[in-house]
Motif scaffolding. Sequence first.
Motif, PDB file in Angstrom:
ATOM      1  N   ASP A   1      49.550  39.831  47.545  1.00 18.12           N
ATOM      2  CA  ASP A   1      48.159  39.491  47.825  1.00 18.12           C
ATOM      3  C   ASP A   1      47.288  39.880  46.635  1.00 18.12           C
ATOM      4  OD1 ASP A   1      48.982  38.717  50.357  1.00 18.12           O
ATOM      5  OD2 ASP A   1      48.437  40.630  51.280  1.00 18.12           O
ATOM      6  N   LEU A   2      46.027  39.451  46.674  1.00 21.44           N
ATOM      7  CA  LEU A   2      45.069  39.778  45.621  1.00 21.44           C
ATOM      8  C   LEU A   2      43.822  40.403  46.225  1.00 21.44           C
ATOM      9  CD1 LEU A   2      44.279  39.522  42.566  1.00 21.44           C
ATOM     10  CD2 LEU A   2      43.124  37.381  43.199  1.00 21.44           C
ATOM     11  N   ALA A   3      43.396  41.513  45.648  1.00 18.33           N
ATOM     12  CA  ALA A   3      42.108  42.134  45.978  1.00 18.33           C
ATOM     13  C   ALA A   3      41.204  41.993  44.765  1.00 18.33           C
ATOM     14  CB  ALA A   3      42.290  43.598  46.337  1.00 18.33           C
ATOM     15  N   VAL A   4      40.028  41.407  44.943  1.00 15.77           N
ATOM     16  CA  VAL A   4      39.047  41.260  43.868  1.00 15.77           C
ATOM     17  C   VAL A   4      37.926  42.259  44.139  1.00 15.77           C
ATOM     18  CG1 VAL A   4      37.474  39.699  42.671  1.00 15.77           C
ATOM     19  CG2 VAL A   4      39.619  38.816  43.638  1.00 15.77           C
ATOM     20  N   VAL A   5      37.699  43.157  43.192  1.00 19.85           N
ATOM     21  CA  VAL A   5      36.721  44.234  43.378  1.00 19.85           C
ATOM     22  C   VAL A   5      35.749  44.221  42.205  1.00 19.85           C
ATOM     23  CG1 VAL A   5      36.349  46.706  43.681  1.00 19.85           C
ATOM     24  CG2 VAL A   5      38.436  45.634  44.580  1.00 19.85           C
ATOM     25  N   CYS A   6      34.456  44.136  42.503  1.00 21.41           N
ATOM     26  CA  CYS A   6      33.443  44.150  41.446  1.00 21.41           C
ATOM     27  C   CYS A   6      33.221  45.587  40.984  1.00 21.41           C
ATOM     28  CB  CYS A   6      32.132  43.534  41.934  1.00 21.41           C
ATOM     29  SG  CYS A   6      30.884  43.454  40.628  1.00 21.41           S
ATOM     30  N   VAL A   7      33.840  45.942  39.856  1.00 24.79           N
ATOM     31  CA  VAL A   7      33.739  47.315  39.362  1.00 24.79           C
ATOM     32  C   VAL A   7      32.408  47.573  38.680  1.00 24.79           C
ATOM     33  CG1 VAL A   7      36.227  47.549  39.147  1.00 24.79           C
ATOM     34  CG2 VAL A   7      34.911  46.707  37.189  1.00 24.79           C
ATOM     35  N   GLU A   8      31.607  46.519  38.524  1.00 22.48           N
ATOM     36  CA  GLU A   8      30.271  46.675  37.959  1.00 22.48           C
ATOM     37  C   GLU A   8      29.322  47.318  38.968  1.00 22.48           C
ATOM     38  OE1 GLU A   8      27.367  43.278  36.388  1.00 22.48           O
ATOM     39  OE2 GLU A   8      29.187  43.465  35.180  1.00 22.48           O
ATOM     40  N   ASP A   9      29.666  47.236  40.239  1.00 23.57           N
ATOM     41  CA  ASP A   9      28.854  47.797  41.317  1.00 23.57           C
ATOM     42  C   ASP A   9      29.471  49.119  41.762  1.00 23.57           C
ATOM     43  OD1 ASP A   9      26.830  47.343  43.680  1.00 23.57           O
ATOM     44  OD2 ASP A   9      28.751  47.886  44.608  1.00 23.57           O
ATOM     45  N   ALA A  10      28.670  50.175  41.783  1.00 27.60           N
ATOM     46  CA  ALA A  10      29.190  51.506  42.097  1.00 27.60           C
ATOM     47  C   ALA A  10      29.790  51.568  43.499  1.00 27.60           C
ATOM     48  CB  ALA A  10      28.082  52.547  41.948  1.00 27.60           C
ATOM     49  N   GLY A  11      29.136  50.942  44.462  1.00 28.04           N
ATOM     50  CA  GLY A  11      29.647  50.977  45.829  1.00 28.04           C
ATOM     51  C   GLY A  11      30.985  50.284  45.970  1.00 28.04           C
ATOM     52  N   ALA A  12      31.128  49.120  45.338  1.00 32.83           N
ATOM     53  CA  ALA A  12      32.408  48.404  45.386  1.00 32.83           C
ATOM     54  C   ALA A  12      33.472  49.148  44.589  1.00 32.83           C
ATOM     55  CB  ALA A  12      32.226  46.986  44.856  1.00 32.83           C
ATOM     56  N   ARG A  13      33.079  49.689  43.435  1.00 31.02           N
ATOM     57  CA  ARG A  13      34.043  50.413  42.588  1.00 31.02           C
ATOM     58  C   ARG A  13      34.678  51.586  43.341  1.00 31.02           C
ATOM     59  NH1 ARG A  13      30.816  51.011  38.702  1.00 31.02           N
ATOM     60  NH2 ARG A  13      30.187  53.191  39.018  1.00 31.02           N
ATOM     61  N   ALA A  14      33.921  52.191  44.232  1.00 24.96           N
ATOM     62  CA  ALA A  14      34.444  53.307  45.015  1.00 24.96           C
ATOM     63  C   ALA A  14      35.552  52.870  45.979  1.00 24.96           C
ATOM     64  CB  ALA A  14      33.312  53.971  45.796  1.00 24.96           C
ATOM     65  N   ALA A  15      35.686  51.557  46.188  1.00 28.76           N
ATOM     66  CA  ALA A  15      36.721  51.036  47.084  1.00 28.76           C
ATOM     67  C   ALA A  15      38.012  50.698  46.344  1.00 28.76           C
ATOM     68  CB  ALA A  15      36.201  49.796  47.809  1.00 28.76           C
ATOM     69  N   LEU A  16      38.074  50.932  45.028  1.00 32.02           N
ATOM     70  CA  LEU A  16      39.270  50.577  44.259  1.00 32.02           C
ATOM     71  C   LEU A  16      40.526  51.248  44.803  1.00 32.02           C
ATOM     72  CD1 LEU A  16      38.144  50.504  40.519  1.00 32.02           C
ATOM     73  CD2 LEU A  16      39.228  48.648  41.792  1.00 32.02           C
ATOM     74  N   SER A  17      40.423  52.513  45.162  1.00 32.62           N
ATOM     75  CA  SER A  17      41.616  53.218  45.654  1.00 32.62           C
ATOM     76  C   SER A  17      42.122  52.591  46.948  1.00 32.62           C
ATOM     77  CB  SER A  17      41.325  54.698  45.851  1.00 32.62           C
ATOM     78  OG  SER A  17      40.267  54.889  46.780  1.00 32.62           O
ATOM     79  N   ALA A  18      41.203  52.184  47.821  1.00 28.76           N
ATOM     80  CA  ALA A  18      41.606  51.525  49.067  1.00 28.76           C
ATOM     81  C   ALA A  18      42.300  50.207  48.776  1.00 28.76           C
ATOM     82  CB  ALA A  18      40.390  51.310  49.960  1.00 28.76           C
ATOM     83  N   ALA A  19      41.786  49.461  47.790  1.00 31.63           N
ATOM     84  CA  ALA A  19      42.392  48.180  47.442  1.00 31.63           C
ATOM     85  C   ALA A  19      43.775  48.383  46.825  1.00 31.63           C
ATOM     86  CB  ALA A  19      41.480  47.430  46.479  1.00 31.63           C
ATOM     87  N   ARG A  20      43.915  49.380  45.974  1.00 28.06           N
ATOM     88  CA  ARG A  20      45.191  49.607  45.285  1.00 28.06           C
ATOM     89  C   ARG A  20      46.263  50.183  46.200  1.00 28.06           C
ATOM     90  NH1 ARG A  20      41.940  52.151  40.259  1.00 28.06           N
ATOM     91  NH2 ARG A  20      41.738  50.255  38.990  1.00 28.06           N
ATOM     92  N   SER A  21      45.837  50.886  47.249  1.00 26.17           N
ATOM     93  CA  SER A  21      46.791  51.607  48.097  1.00 26.17           C
ATOM     94  C   SER A  21      47.744  50.686  48.844  1.00 26.17           C
ATOM     95  CB  SER A  21      46.036  52.482  49.105  1.00 26.17           C
ATOM     96  OG  SER A  21      45.341  51.683  50.049  1.00 26.17           O
ATOM     97  N   THR A  22      47.388  49.410  48.970  1.00 27.32           N
ATOM     98  CA  THR A  22      48.209  48.477  49.741  1.00 27.32           C
ATOM     99  C   THR A  22      49.345  47.864  48.932  1.00 27.32           C
ATOM    100  OG1 THR A  22      46.853  46.557  49.163  1.00 27.32           O
ATOM    101  CG2 THR A  22      46.170  47.857  51.083  1.00 27.32           C
ATOM    102  N   GLY A  23      49.281  47.991  47.606  1.00 23.41           N
ATOM    103  CA  GLY A  23      50.273  47.335  46.756  1.00 23.41           C
ATOM    104  C   GLY A  23      49.865  45.949  46.311  1.00 23.41           C
ATOM    105  N   ALA A  24      48.724  45.480  46.797  1.00 27.56           N
ATOM    106  CA  ALA A  24      48.222  44.178  46.343  1.00 27.56           C
ATOM    107  C   ALA A  24      47.796  44.274  44.884  1.00 27.56           C
ATOM    108  CB  ALA A  24      47.035  43.745  47.201  1.00 27.56           C
TER     109      ALA A  24
END
Length: 468
Positions: A216-239
């Motif tokens: 799967d693919l997770a697209v995360v806007c790292v330019e936004d602080a709130g979204a960037r804080a979700a990177l670990s959640a997105a990466r934890s799945t293996g996507a």
Amino acid sequence: MLLPETFDLLVLGLGSTGLAVARWGAAHLGERVRSVTVYGGAASAPSAETDALGAAGVRFVFGTELVEGDYDVCVASPGISEFSAFFARSREHALAIMGEPEFAWRLSPEHWIAVTGTNGKTTTTSLVNHILNESGRASVAVGNIGLAPIAAVDDRAPGSWFAAELSSYQLATTSMLHPRVAVLMNITPDHLAWHGTLDAYAAAKRKIFANQEPGDLAVVCVEDAGARAALSAARSTGAAVCELSHDDSGAASAAFCDEGVLVVRLNGVEHRLVPTAELRIRGAHNELNALAAAAAALWVGASDEDVRAALVSFTALEHRIEPVAQIDGVRYINDSKATNTDAVEKALTAFPDEPVVLLLGGSDKGTPLEEFVEDVVHSTVRAVVCFGDARQRFLDAFVEAAGRHDIDVAEAEDLADAVDVARSLAERGDVVLLSPACASFDEFSGFEERGRAFKELVAALGRDAESA
């Protein structure tokens, strides 16, 4: 099992979502659905629609939130908070409780692309849907964008995609929802009355990634602080995680701008798409929306050529930096969808070289204004018109800054008055921008009605100018 083979269905709420679920249930009575019961809530009352569904076998309970009986599945409308007493009581009477997108996904779980964020999700979802259809892949835009997924499940073509815009309300009650591509554009304070806290709001947004897996693919806007804080959640799945920003993050999967060209890199393979100048939607935020949509479409198989063609053919959505008219050298823009301060700041990036007369106001969300005011007065805004129920608070916030930054501040009773005031302030070459940073419920049923009212008022200005 996603859902029981047959089940008794409980529906909470009589809005468009609740009625859509009730219609689906009525269509399947005697087959998969044994019974359909709808609790409308404390202020609910019968209507022509409920009468018709009642005749089709749906049971309605009006004027109360005291749920009785036993049910296998409860589907709650998005306006009913998971922290409300109505929701809690219903949980006691159902084996499973969920929102409508989760229910629709369990009925039809293949080929979902889901998009969320405080702002930008409607445009991004529409772009995903547009690119997929233009590339020959059948797709339907569903969710918060207008069409409930449950309304499209039965007629869904084999192999087709759902491009789903999902709000925090809709995500909060998900548990199994599994989009093959999940997009998070940003997280800024909004809907806190429903969620209770910003942390709960952000947690609901992050649930979009919860059930993804490798492939799967997770697209995360790292330019936004709130979204960037979700990177670990997105990466934890293996996507695979595609880091979205204007600058290249250097990640194996990233979407960015390179010398004015949109570029998507997926697992190390770069796709150079189109110059930002060729996009028909304006603003730095729309460049990010286009990049996110392109990444999603490329991941599920759209070709570079199809993505390029679709990006340059996509036009502005209604109520989202929508050009309305040019009258006496002044351009009028409808951005009624901008119901929070973050959305207004993003809209202003669409006018880096034009003086703006900004219309702010409506039903006040109580958002802090200090940083917002500073951003506005340092933009190309040269005048602000404050209107509606929120006008005094916005007026007070801008008055002090106005003296330091040579910006005109005016007030108006309502939207019609605000348009008249803006016309008197605007000069040839200016942009009059309705981007109100507020909900619309002091005067209108929603941002759509407000936006259409603005367009009617501008049309009247145009007629007056022609007859003068």
